[in-house]
Design a protein around this motif. Structure first.
Motif, PDB file in Angstrom:
ATOM      1  N   LEU A 159     156.345  91.164  58.146  1.00  0.00           N
ATOM      2  CA  LEU A 159     155.084  91.118  58.894  1.00  0.00           C
ATOM      3  C   LEU A 159     155.325  91.008  60.396  1.00  0.00           C
ATOM      4  O   LEU A 159     154.421  90.634  61.152  1.00  0.00           O
ATOM      5  CB  LEU A 159     154.236  89.915  58.437  1.00  0.00           C
ATOM      6  CG  LEU A 159     153.970  89.786  56.936  1.00  0.00           C
ATOM      7  CD1 LEU A 159     153.198  88.497  56.652  1.00  0.00           C
ATOM      8  CD2 LEU A 159     153.195  90.979  56.425  1.00  0.00           C
ATOM      9  N   GLY A 160     156.530  91.325  60.845  1.00  0.00           N
ATOM     10  CA  GLY A 160     156.906  91.101  62.234  1.00  0.00           C
ATOM     11  C   GLY A 160     156.330  92.093  63.212  1.00  0.00           C
ATOM     12  O   GLY A 160     155.444  92.892  62.893  1.00  0.00           O
ATOM     13  N   PRO A 161     156.839  92.086  64.462  1.00  0.00           N
ATOM     14  CA  PRO A 161     156.275  92.901  65.547  1.00  0.00           C
ATOM     15  C   PRO A 161     156.150  94.379  65.225  1.00  0.00           C
ATOM     16  O   PRO A 161     155.259  95.036  65.750  1.00  0.00           O
ATOM     17  CB  PRO A 161     157.260  92.656  66.700  1.00  0.00           C
ATOM     18  CG  PRO A 161     157.820  91.301  66.425  1.00  0.00           C
ATOM     19  CD  PRO A 161     157.923  91.198  64.940  1.00  0.00           C
ATOM     20  N   ALA A 162     157.041  94.894  64.387  1.00  0.00           N
ATOM     21  CA  ALA A 162     156.949  96.316  64.048  1.00  0.00           C
ATOM     22  C   ALA A 162     155.637  96.631  63.333  1.00  0.00           C
ATOM     23  O   ALA A 162     155.205  97.783  63.305  1.00  0.00           O
ATOM     24  CB  ALA A 162     158.132  96.723  63.165  1.00  0.00           C
ATOM     25  N   GLU A 163     154.986  95.612  62.777  1.00  0.00           N
ATOM     26  CA  GLU A 163     153.733  95.811  62.047  1.00  0.00           C
ATOM     27  C   GLU A 163     152.509  95.512  62.901  1.00  0.00           C
ATOM     28  O   GLU A 163     151.386  95.614  62.424  1.00  0.00           O
ATOM     29  CB  GLU A 163     153.696  94.890  60.806  1.00  0.00           C
ATOM     30  CG  GLU A 163     154.895  95.013  59.883  1.00  0.00           C
ATOM     31  CD  GLU A 163     154.999  96.394  59.274  1.00  0.00           C
ATOM     32  OE1 GLU A 163     153.958  96.980  58.957  1.00  0.00           O
ATOM     33  OE2 GLU A 163     156.136  96.889  59.138  1.00  0.00           O
ATOM     34  N   TRP A 164     152.709  95.117  64.155  1.00  0.00           N
ATOM     35  CA  TRP A 164     151.578  94.740  64.993  1.00  0.00           C
ATOM     36  C   TRP A 164     151.143  95.913  65.860  1.00  0.00           C
ATOM     37  O   TRP A 164     151.961  96.671  66.365  1.00  0.00           O
ATOM     38  CB  TRP A 164     151.937  93.578  65.922  1.00  0.00           C
ATOM     39  CG  TRP A 164     152.477  92.372  65.241  1.00  0.00           C
ATOM     40  CD1 TRP A 164     152.391  92.064  63.915  1.00  0.00           C
ATOM     41  CD2 TRP A 164     153.202  91.313  65.855  1.00  0.00           C
ATOM     42  NE1 TRP A 164     153.010  90.888  63.662  1.00  0.00           N
ATOM     43  CE2 TRP A 164     153.532  90.389  64.837  1.00  0.00           C
ATOM     44  CE3 TRP A 164     153.614  91.046  67.153  1.00  0.00           C
ATOM     45  CZ2 TRP A 164     154.230  89.232  65.078  1.00  0.00           C
ATOM     46  CZ3 TRP A 164     154.307  89.888  67.402  1.00  0.00           C
ATOM     47  CH2 TRP A 164     154.615  88.982  66.375  1.00  0.00           C
TER      48      TRP A 164
END
Length: 722
Positions: free
Chosen positions: A111-116
């Motif tokens: 759920l990290g930055p790559a998903e934001w």
């Protein structure tokens, strides 16, 4: 409690906002220049969080990430360097923390930055059970949050079934720094990433969003413990007859895996689950090849297969109607939990089960048309003799007297196959011939009960009703007053929850529970079909061509109407409803019948209680515990022939593509046929279905019915004649 600075409006307007009932925060002006966004994995977005004691069972922490462009000198949390996390409880991985612990904690969950979306508002919720305990099922959140009205991007459940979870107490100190908030994520039992919000969302709308989201979570979780207080021993359960395909068996295999039950399949050589492939090992622990010929030796062969297996088996069950008695005998010999064999013997015999509520002389069983003719002749002679002769017998057995309309059906059968409604004596022999030709069984002749038909599903524990739901089945072709003998009882739809008056629902629940318990069924899942005779409601056009239950126009006050309502049993299925009928219950109430059935089979009574907890929604006009009104729509084959997919899409997918206005209202859509497959319009006197779809409405029951009718009308399947 809320921590951090929340701008009063994401687009820069300035308002006063309340984080809780007694704290107001004045948001700072957004005049400072934004800082550059960091590299992947870094955490450069302003955020705030809110800790909410959801109920006695759970605390939740909402974390809101604001758009990267709003990062200012007012960023609430200092970044800390070189902090080492050595906690490592609840199965979470531990590693030295980078300077951006919170982002790393989310990254570890996918759920990290790559998903934001850097230019939007991202929202996360961590779910933390309030006490220590053992995990009852791994996919608990997936089940309880299905069809959540707020769009969900991802759900991550961070626990394993049967493992102990150690509670993590969240306080203002816990979330006062980034590494503290990272610990909350790392120790959560589950984390939800909600669909991003637009950057232009106002602070008022954001507050409303969080309030609505929290209330919805409370309605789904406040009566449903994820954990048990005692250690859960690992158990193994054998399924006799492993389901014909993944569509029908998937809900069973997934439930077993989530519960930590090791599933063993007992079935014929050549079953699709037999090959020891990686995919099959996901669905079952082992396959026990067994001769399943339905003869006198099948019980011994199944017992031999189970006892030869290298590991102990703690329960046995089946979902195949023709193996109920067999499996009960297996359980009895092996000393495994089960209802009495006699209970199953009565339930699978429609003549014996009809006698549980029979009026003398109204029900008969015949094995052939010749036997029918002899019975009618004998009854006629007996009637004539009794009227002319003196009474020499104290309690003479009443002669069978047909009362039209009546029902003729196989004593052994399912899915409304070869069931006929007979309104004229000239059609009785034809109906008997049809029924006796199916499964080689006799035919039962019984009264036709006029009144709303219901499906009643029970979860029982030692005779106590843990859960019961009633669903309404609208009239089918054979229900018509002038229905011909060839008209079918194939269902056309199912509506949840029932619209019957509360008094009538209670009559139905108690009548059917008493029948089950009297037979010997005390623990397990039971699918019972019945009719409410003398109901105050009947199906009618309620306006605009919508058919639904409406108040009858008749004389008499409410007390007279209540006294007339009685529940008449149609049949007992000592199992969960079929996979397509279980779908509406799982989605509408949050109760998984297949999980309950397996837990009953292994004698796990504590978890049986847990899985029988419905949602806690309360809405005017709707049964408490339902999250919405739902309508299951059956799609019958329009003709015989071979299926084609001209667009390359399945009919269900093509419908959703063509009708986006219906797509969001369709909860589940399942196609049964593939291109080139041959289908019949009827199978053994019952309609052949090519698909089913479940639609929902949070507006009204009528809205759900209207959407279902529109889906049925809009559905297209191309079938070429051979």
């Amino acid at each position: 409690m809320a921590v951090g600075v929340l701008p009063s409006q994401i687009n820069g307007r300035h308002h006063k906002i309340a984080f809780d009932s007694d704290t107001e925060v004045e948001s700072p002006p957004l005049s400072a220049p934004p800082s550059p966004v960091g590299a992947a994995g870094s955490f450069h977005r302003p955020f705030f969080c809110e800790v909410v004691p959801l109920c006695d069972l759970y605390t939740v922490t909402h974390v809101i990430l604001l758009p990267s462009s709003l990062r200012t000198a007012y960023s609430p949390f200092p970044l800390r360097n070189a902090v080492t996390n050595t906690d490592g409880v609840n199965g979470h991985r531990t590693k030295p923390e980078s300077r951006h612990q919170f982002a790393d904690a989310l990254t570890n969950l996918g759920l990290g930055p790559a998903e934001w979306a850097a230019a939007r508002v991202s929202v996360f919720t961590a779910i933390l059970p309030s006490t220590d305990g053992y995990v009852s099922r791994a996919d608990f959140l997936q089940l309880r949050l299905q069809d959540f009205p707020f769009p969900i991007s991802k759900i991550r459940e961070c626990v394993e079934p049967l493992r102990k979870y150690t509670s993590y107490k969240v306080s203002s100190v816990s979330v006062s720094s980034e590494d503290g908030l990272a610990s909350v994520i790392e120790q959560a039992a589950g984390v939800i990433q909600w669909a991003d919000l637009e950057a232009s969302v106002s602070i008022l709308d954001l507050q409303r969003y969080l309030l609505g989201l929290t209330q919805e979570l409370r309605d789904r979780l406040n009566n449903a413990p994820w954990l048990t207080s005692h250690p859960i021993p690992r158990k193994r359960v054998a399924l006799v007859r492993g389901r014909p395909n993944l569509t029908a068996g998937g809900p069973v295999y997934r439930a077993a895996r989530a519960l930590g039950l090791d599933l063993v399949i007992v079935d014929e050589e050549g079953h699709w689950l037999q090959p020891d492939t990686e995919e099959n090992r996901m669905h079952r622990e082992a396959f026990l090849s067994t001769d399943m010929t339905e003869d006198a030796g099948v019980v011994d062969r199944i017992i031999a297969s189970i006892t030869r297996y290298r590991l102990p088996v703690h329960g046995v069950f089946t979902l195949s109607d023709n193996f109920f008695v067999t499996v009960a005998k297996v359980a009895e010999v092996l000393g495994l939990p089960s209802s009495p064999v006699s209970a199953f013997e009565t339930s699978v015999d429609k003549y014996r089960s009809r006698l549980l509520q029979d009026s003398p002389g109204h029900t008969a069983r015949v094995s052939s048309v010749a036997e029918l003719e002899a019975l009618l002749s004998s009854s006629s002679s007996s009637s004539s003799s009794s009227s002319s002769a003196s009474n020499t017998t104290t309690n003479p057995k009443p002669a069978f007297t047909p009362h039209y309309p009546l029902i003729v059906k196989p004593t052994k059968g399912w899915s409304s196959e070869c069931v006929s409604k007979v309104t004229h004596p000239s059609d009785l022999a034809r109906a008997v011939a049809k029924a006796t030709a199916r499964h080689g069984s006799a035919a039962v002749i019984e009264p036709f009960f006029a009144g709303p038909e219901i499906d009643a599903n029970f979860v029982l524990l030692d005779g106590e009703v843990l859960f019961c739901e009633l669903a309404d089945e609208p009239p089918c072709a054979a229900d018509a007053r002038d229905a011909a003998v060839d008209a079918t009882f194939s269902p056309e739809a199912l509506t949840l929850p029932s619209a019957l008056p509360g008094e009538e629902q209670e009559i139905a629940r108690e009548t059917l529970r008493e029948i089950l318990v009297k037979l010997g069924f005390r623990t397990g899942v039971f699918h019972v079909e019945a009719r409410v005779v003398g109901s105050g409601l009947e199906y009618a056009d309620v306006g605009g061509g919508v058919m639904d239950l409406a108040r009858k126009e008749r004389e008499g006050d409410g007390e007279e109407e209540k006294a007339k309502a009685v529940c008449k049993l149609v049949e007992i299925n000592a199992r969960p409803p079929g996979y397509r009928v279980s779908v509406p219950s799982r989605h509408t109430y949050g109760v998984d019948y297949f999980a309950a059935h397996m837990l009953a089979a292994v004698g796990d009574t504590e978890r049986l209680r847990l899985v029988a907890r419905p949602f806690d929604h309360a809405c005017e006009g709707r049964t408490r515990g339902t999250q919405y009104w739902s309508r299951l729509v059956y799609i019958p084959a329009p003709r015989e022939g071979r299926v084609r997919w001209p667009s390359g899409l399945s009919p269900c997918e093509e419908l959703k593509r063509r009708r986006p206005d219906l797509k969001d209202r369709i909860v589940v859509a399942v196609d049964y046929c593939v291109p080139g497959e041959k289908v019949k319009a009827y199978t053994d006197g019952a309609r052949t279905y090519v698909a089913h779809l479940l639609v929902c409405s949070r507006v009204s029951r009528r809205d759900a019915i209207e959407i279902g009718d529109e889906v049925l009308k809009a559905f297209r399947i191309e079938i070429e004649e051979d």
